[in-house]
Design a protein around this motif. Structure first.
Motif, PDB file in Angstrom:
ATOM      1  N   ALA A 157       0.838  -1.206   0.000  1.00  0.00           N
ATOM      2  CA  ALA A 157       0.000   0.000   0.000  1.00  0.00           C
ATOM      3  C   ALA A 157       0.869   1.250   0.000  1.00  0.00           C
ATOM      4  O   ALA A 157       0.543   2.235  -0.656  1.00  0.00           O
ATOM      5  N   ALA A 158       1.972   1.206   0.735  1.00  0.00           N
ATOM      6  CA  ALA A 158       2.858   2.366   0.784  1.00  0.00           C
ATOM      7  C   ALA A 158       3.486   2.620  -0.580  1.00  0.00           C
ATOM      8  O   ALA A 158       3.531   3.763  -1.047  1.00  0.00           O
ATOM      9  N   LEU A 159       3.987   1.579  -1.212  1.00  0.00           N
ATOM     10  CA  LEU A 159       4.670   1.759  -2.495  1.00  0.00           C
ATOM     11  C   LEU A 159       3.702   2.004  -3.641  1.00  0.00           C
ATOM     12  O   LEU A 159       3.775   3.031  -4.329  1.00  0.00           O
ATOM     13  N   PHE A 160       2.803   1.072  -3.868  1.00  0.00           N
ATOM     14  CA  PHE A 160       1.939   1.137  -5.048  1.00  0.00           C
ATOM     15  C   PHE A 160       0.692   1.985  -4.823  1.00  0.00           C
ATOM     16  O   PHE A 160       0.301   2.767  -5.681  1.00  0.00           O
ATOM     17  N   GLY A 161       0.063   1.823  -3.664  1.00  0.00           N
ATOM     18  CA  GLY A 161      -1.140   2.601  -3.373  1.00  0.00           C
ATOM     19  C   GLY A 161      -0.854   4.079  -3.231  1.00  0.00           C
ATOM     20  O   GLY A 161      -1.602   4.919  -3.719  1.00  0.00           O
ATOM     21  N   GLY A 162       0.244   4.412  -2.562  1.00  0.00           N
ATOM     22  CA  GLY A 162       0.621   5.813  -2.418  1.00  0.00           C
ATOM     23  C   GLY A 162       0.927   6.453  -3.762  1.00  0.00           C
ATOM     24  O   GLY A 162       0.557   7.602  -4.013  1.00  0.00           O
ATOM     25  N   ILE A 199       6.670  14.414  -2.902  1.00  0.00           N
ATOM     26  CA  ILE A 199       6.359  14.788  -1.521  1.00  0.00           C
ATOM     27  C   ILE A 199       5.066  14.128  -1.061  1.00  0.00           C
ATOM     28  O   ILE A 199       4.989  13.573   0.050  1.00  0.00           O
ATOM     29  N   LEU A 200       4.040  14.168  -1.905  1.00  0.00           N
ATOM     30  CA  LEU A 200       2.769  13.531  -1.562  1.00  0.00           C
ATOM     31  C   LEU A 200       2.935  12.029  -1.403  1.00  0.00           C
ATOM     32  O   LEU A 200       2.357  11.423  -0.490  1.00  0.00           O
ATOM     33  N   TRP A 201       3.706  11.411  -2.276  1.00  0.00           N
ATOM     34  CA  TRP A 201       3.950   9.969  -2.196  1.00  0.00           C
ATOM     35  C   TRP A 201       4.659   9.619  -0.893  1.00  0.00           C
ATOM     36  O   TRP A 201       4.318   8.629  -0.233  1.00  0.00           O
ATOM     37  N   ALA A 202       5.628  10.410  -0.485  1.00  0.00           N
ATOM     38  CA  ALA A 202       6.338  10.156   0.771  1.00  0.00           C
ATOM     39  C   ALA A 202       5.399  10.283   1.970  1.00  0.00           C
ATOM     40  O   ALA A 202       5.447   9.469   2.902  1.00  0.00           O
ATOM     41  N   MET A 244       3.212   7.257   2.058  1.00  0.00           N
ATOM     42  CA  MET A 244       3.953   6.085   2.528  1.00  0.00           C
ATOM     43  C   MET A 244       4.018   6.069   4.051  1.00  0.00           C
ATOM     44  O   MET A 244       3.829   5.016   4.673  1.00  0.00           O
ATOM     45  N   ILE A 245       4.265   7.207   4.650  1.00  0.00           N
ATOM     46  CA  ILE A 245       4.308   7.288   6.111  1.00  0.00           C
ATOM     47  C   ILE A 245       2.950   6.952   6.702  1.00  0.00           C
ATOM     48  O   ILE A 245       2.849   6.204   7.679  1.00  0.00           O
ATOM     49  N   LEU A 246       1.885   7.475   6.095  1.00  0.00           N
ATOM     50  CA  LEU A 246       0.547   7.192   6.598  1.00  0.00           C
ATOM     51  C   LEU A 246       0.193   5.711   6.489  1.00  0.00           C
ATOM     52  O   LEU A 246      -0.520   5.180   7.341  1.00  0.00           O
ATOM     53  N   ALA A 247       0.678   5.052   5.457  1.00  0.00           N
ATOM     54  CA  ALA A 247       0.396   3.619   5.311  1.00  0.00           C
ATOM     55  C   ALA A 247       1.034   2.817   6.431  1.00  0.00           C
ATOM     56  O   ALA A 247       0.447   1.855   6.927  1.00  0.00           O
ATOM     57  N   PHE A 248       2.211   3.200   6.857  1.00  0.00           N
ATOM     58  CA  PHE A 248       2.869   2.466   7.932  1.00  0.00           C
ATOM     59  C   PHE A 248       2.321   2.828   9.303  1.00  0.00           C
ATOM     60  O   PHE A 248       2.491   2.076  10.260  1.00  0.00           O
ATOM     61  N   LEU A 249       1.677   3.967   9.434  1.00  0.00           N
ATOM     62  CA  LEU A 249       1.065   4.341  10.704  1.00  0.00           C
ATOM     63  C   LEU A 249      -0.280   3.652  10.928  1.00  0.00           C
ATOM     64  O   LEU A 249      -0.756   3.593  12.055  1.00  0.00           O
ATOM     65  N   TRP A 268      -5.429   0.018   2.173  1.00  0.00           N
ATOM     66  CA  TRP A 268      -5.618  -0.287   0.757  1.00  0.00           C
ATOM     67  C   TRP A 268      -6.987   0.200   0.283  1.00  0.00           C
ATOM     68  O   TRP A 268      -7.114   0.778  -0.799  1.00  0.00           O
ATOM     69  N   ALA A 269      -8.024  -0.044   1.087  1.00  0.00           N
ATOM     70  CA  ALA A 269      -9.372   0.402   0.715  1.00  0.00           C
ATOM     71  C   ALA A 269      -9.425   1.927   0.624  1.00  0.00           C
ATOM     72  O   ALA A 269     -10.024   2.482  -0.308  1.00  0.00           O
TER      73      ALA A 269
END
Length: 95
Positions: free
Chosen positions: A20-25, A55-58, A61-66, A74-75
């Motif tokens: 989700a962090a890599l592809f979803g972001g 910047i938005l992708w980064a 990515m942080i939000l996905a790991f939180l 993913w949803a």
């Protein structure tokens, strides 16, 4: 000192969060910039997207790991991508 087990996620959840962090972001940031291109000047959005997309992708990515649950993130990312692409799809195919 080892980490407390209650704060660690299962291997399946880790895979979901990483993907989700890599592809979803990336999908959300790309669809957001497509949304901007429908309302603003395309050339300006493309020029600024080289920086703002990264910047938005980064941040995404942080939000996905939180997040606690990989399925929920993913949803959320898929729904945001569909929401951001809706005006572009309407303009390109339905209009």
């Amino acid at each position: 000192m080892p980490a407390n087990k209650k704060y660690l996620s299962s291997p399946g959840q880790r895979v979901l969060k990483v993907t989700a962090a890599l592809f979803g972001g990336y999908l959300v940031s790309l669809s957001f910039h497509q949304l901007l291109m429908t309302f603003l000047d395309k050339k300006t959005v493309v020029i600024t997207s080289f920086f703002s997309m990264y910047i938005l992708w980064a941040i995404l990515m942080i939000l996905a790991f939180l997040a606690k649950n990989g399925w929920k993130i993913w949803a959320t990312y898929i729904l945001l991508s569909l929401l951001f692409c809706a005006p572009w799809i309407y303009e390109a195919y339905i209009k």
